[in-house]
Design a protein around this motif. Structure first.
Motif, mmCIF file in Angstrom:
data_model
loop_
_atom_site.group_PDB
_atom_site.id
_atom_site.type_symbol
_atom_site.label_atom_id
_atom_site.label_comp_id
_atom_site.label_asym_id
_atom_site.label_seq_id
_atom_site.Cartn_x
_atom_site.Cartn_y
_atom_site.Cartn_z
ATOM 1 N N TYR A 240 0.700 -1.217 0.007
ATOM 2 C CA TYR A 240 -0.015 -0.172 0.013
ATOM 3 C C TYR A 240 0.938 0.992 -0.198
ATOM 4 O O TYR A 240 0.563 2.048 -0.738
ATOM 5 C CB TYR A 240 -0.987 0.008 1.069
ATOM 6 N N ALA A 241 1.814 1.261 0.911
ATOM 7 C CA ALA A 241 2.745 2.367 0.844
ATOM 8 C C ALA A 241 3.555 2.745 -0.550
ATOM 9 O O ALA A 241 3.607 3.692 -1.338
ATOM 10 C CB ALA A 241 3.896 2.368 1.743
ATOM 11 N N ALA A 242 3.904 1.629 -1.167
ATOM 12 C CA ALA A 242 4.559 1.612 -2.628
ATOM 13 C C ALA A 242 3.519 2.103 -3.480
ATOM 14 O O ALA A 242 3.907 2.828 -4.467
ATOM 15 C CB ALA A 242 4.976 0.224 -2.830
ATOM 16 N N ALA A 243 2.513 1.845 -3.494
ATOM 17 C CA ALA A 243 1.234 2.334 -4.280
ATOM 18 C C ALA A 243 0.954 3.675 -4.032
ATOM 19 O O ALA A 243 0.159 4.242 -4.863
ATOM 20 C CB ALA A 243 0.063 1.586 -4.373
ATOM 21 N N GLY A 244 1.319 4.148 -2.931
ATOM 22 C CA GLY A 244 0.971 5.670 -2.527
ATOM 23 C C GLY A 244 -0.447 5.866 -2.073
ATOM 24 O O GLY A 244 -0.888 6.966 -2.127
ATOM 25 N N ILE A 245 -0.798 4.585 -1.555
ATOM 26 C CA ILE A 245 -2.161 4.839 -0.847
ATOM 27 C C ILE A 245 -1.973 5.768 0.582
ATOM 28 O O ILE A 245 -1.115 5.461 1.330
ATOM 29 C CB ILE A 245 -2.687 3.397 -0.367
ATOM 30 N N SER B 150 9.278 0.136 0.978
ATOM 31 C CA SER B 150 8.293 1.345 1.017
ATOM 32 C C SER B 150 8.043 1.261 2.522
ATOM 33 O O SER B 150 7.695 0.082 3.204
ATOM 34 C CB SER B 150 7.056 1.216 0.130
ATOM 35 N N ARG B 151 7.308 2.463 2.968
ATOM 36 C CA ARG B 151 6.714 2.446 4.456
ATOM 37 C C ARG B 151 5.802 3.652 4.270
ATOM 38 O O ARG B 151 5.725 4.393 3.459
ATOM 39 C CB ARG B 151 7.948 2.687 5.328
ATOM 40 N N TYR B 152 5.379 3.885 5.686
ATOM 41 C CA TYR B 152 4.611 5.131 5.875
ATOM 42 C C TYR B 152 5.448 6.149 6.968
ATOM 43 O O TYR B 152 6.048 5.429 7.712
ATOM 44 C CB TYR B 152 3.371 4.872 6.384
ATOM 45 N N ARG B 153 5.394 7.092 6.740
ATOM 46 C CA ARG B 153 6.161 7.911 7.716
ATOM 47 C C ARG B 153 5.541 8.309 8.911
ATOM 48 O O ARG B 153 6.277 8.452 10.006
ATOM 49 C CB ARG B 153 6.234 9.547 6.819
ATOM 50 N N THR B 154 4.166 8.298 8.918
ATOM 51 C CA THR B 154 3.603 8.614 10.164
ATOM 52 C C THR B 154 2.695 7.386 10.456
ATOM 53 O O THR B 154 1.794 6.910 9.605
ATOM 54 C CB THR B 154 2.610 9.859 10.169
ATOM 55 N N THR B 155 2.714 7.093 11.742
ATOM 56 C CA THR B 155 1.791 6.015 12.511
ATOM 57 C C THR B 155 1.368 6.458 13.876
ATOM 58 O O THR B 155 2.104 7.008 14.570
ATOM 59 C CB THR B 155 2.396 4.715 12.424
ATOM 60 N N SER C 64 -0.129 6.965 7.717
ATOM 61 C CA SER C 64 -0.190 7.834 6.742
ATOM 62 C C SER C 64 0.935 8.561 6.041
ATOM 63 O O SER C 64 2.031 8.148 6.844
ATOM 64 C CB SER C 64 -1.027 9.077 7.113
ATOM 65 N N ASP C 65 1.211 9.241 5.158
ATOM 66 C CA ASP C 65 2.307 9.783 4.659
ATOM 67 C C ASP C 65 3.250 8.611 3.885
ATOM 68 O O ASP C 65 4.287 8.504 4.239
ATOM 69 C CB ASP C 65 3.061 10.515 5.690
ATOM 70 N N PRO C 66 2.550 8.084 2.865
ATOM 71 C CA PRO C 66 3.490 6.929 2.359
ATOM 72 C C PRO C 66 4.823 7.451 1.825
ATOM 73 O O PRO C 66 4.901 8.585 1.364
ATOM 74 C CB PRO C 66 2.395 6.593 1.260
ATOM 75 N N VAL C 67 5.881 6.645 1.762
ATOM 76 C CA VAL C 67 7.184 6.850 1.171
ATOM 77 C C VAL C 67 7.517 5.753 0.441
ATOM 78 O O VAL C 67 8.034 4.654 1.018
ATOM 79 C CB VAL C 67 8.263 6.955 2.433
ATOM 80 N N PRO C 68 6.941 5.875 -0.974
ATOM 81 C CA PRO C 68 7.268 4.770 -1.765
ATOM 82 C C PRO C 68 8.786 4.632 -2.071
ATOM 83 O O PRO C 68 9.444 5.598 -2.364
ATOM 84 C CB PRO C 68 6.351 5.124 -3.063
#
Length: 85
Positions: free
Chosen positions: A20-25, A54-59, A42-46
């Protein structure tokens, strides 16, 4: 995007999270009944070179059954629906 963990929560917290992060969700909500928490990513980092990184910057984390704050423009999510009755 939202998921409620069932039997295999490892898939939701690993491959799906990275996909999901890689896809920019923009927002991935995981209601993890296994540990009684709700995770709002939130704030994906593809990572275009290696999507597995890939990951999300904010959790943010909320106890299951409480209201989880989602980033704007999304509404607050009441997670009481996921409690075992």
């Amino acid at each position: 995007m939202g998921e409620v963990t069932a039997g295999n929560h490892e898939t939701d917290t690993g491959p799906k999270y990275r996909s999901y992060a890689a896809a920019g969700i923009p927002v991935y909500v995981l209601v993890n009944r296994h540990d009684g928490k709700v995770y709002v990513h939130s704030d994906p980092v593809p990572d275009t070179e290696d999507p597995a990184k890939s990951r999300y910057r904010t959790t943010t984390t909320t106890e299951l059954g409480r209201k989880a704050q989602l980033p704007a423009p999304y509404p607050v999510l009441d997670t009481a629906f996921a409690l075992d009755h």
